[in-house]
Design a protein around this motif. Sequence first.
Motif, PDB file in Angstrom:
ATOM      1  N   MET A  83      31.094 -52.938  36.723  1.00  0.00           N
ATOM      2  CA  MET A  83      29.990 -53.152  35.797  1.00  0.00           C
ATOM      3  C   MET A  83      30.521 -53.373  34.380  1.00  0.00           C
ATOM      4  N   TRP A 118      29.885 -55.761  42.150  1.00  0.00           N
ATOM      5  CA  TRP A 118      29.416 -54.430  41.785  1.00  0.00           C
ATOM      6  C   TRP A 118      28.271 -53.996  42.696  1.00  0.00           C
ATOM      7  N   HIS A 119      27.394 -54.924  43.024  1.00  0.00           N
ATOM      8  CA  HIS A 119      26.253 -54.605  43.886  1.00  0.00           C
ATOM      9  C   HIS A 119      26.723 -54.116  45.259  1.00  0.00           C
ATOM     10  N   ARG A 120      27.815 -54.661  45.743  1.00  0.00           N
ATOM     11  CA  ARG A 120      28.351 -54.232  47.041  1.00  0.00           C
ATOM     12  C   ARG A 120      29.043 -52.877  46.966  1.00  0.00           C
ATOM     13  N   THR A 121      29.837 -52.657  45.901  1.00  0.00           N
ATOM     14  CA  THR A 121      30.691 -51.473  45.865  1.00  0.00           C
ATOM     15  C   THR A 121      30.156 -50.350  44.986  1.00  0.00           C
ATOM     16  N   ARG A 122      29.331 -50.674  44.013  1.00  0.00           N
ATOM     17  CA  ARG A 122      28.773 -49.710  43.058  1.00  0.00           C
ATOM     18  C   ARG A 122      29.855 -48.984  42.256  1.00  0.00           C
ATOM     19  N   GLU A 123      30.952 -49.679  41.957  1.00  0.00           N
ATOM     20  CA  GLU A 123      32.006 -49.107  41.116  1.00  0.00           C
ATOM     21  C   GLU A 123      31.686 -49.382  39.653  1.00  0.00           C
TER      22      GLU A 123
END
Length: 88
Positions: A36, A27-32
Amino acid sequence: MEELEIFLRLAFMGLAAILTALTVMSWHRTREGKLMLAACGFGVLMAEGLMLAVGIFSEIVEAANTMVAFVGLNFLALVLLYMSVLKR
């Protein structure tokens, strides 16, 4: 408590912790947002595993670990994981 039961409780918590960490890193890489939701679902499973693991060493916590609590936590985790795979 048998050794197998202790091993399974600790393995459940460890596997859930690994899945939570991997999903949070993704999630930290893609922020999708979907990742989360999956991380929250795995986090709920990790919390359940933590309750089980602490119950090994504490009689008070073991008494509080009821079937209703575990069914509720499993249901919440499944709902979060299901929501993460739904197409929006």
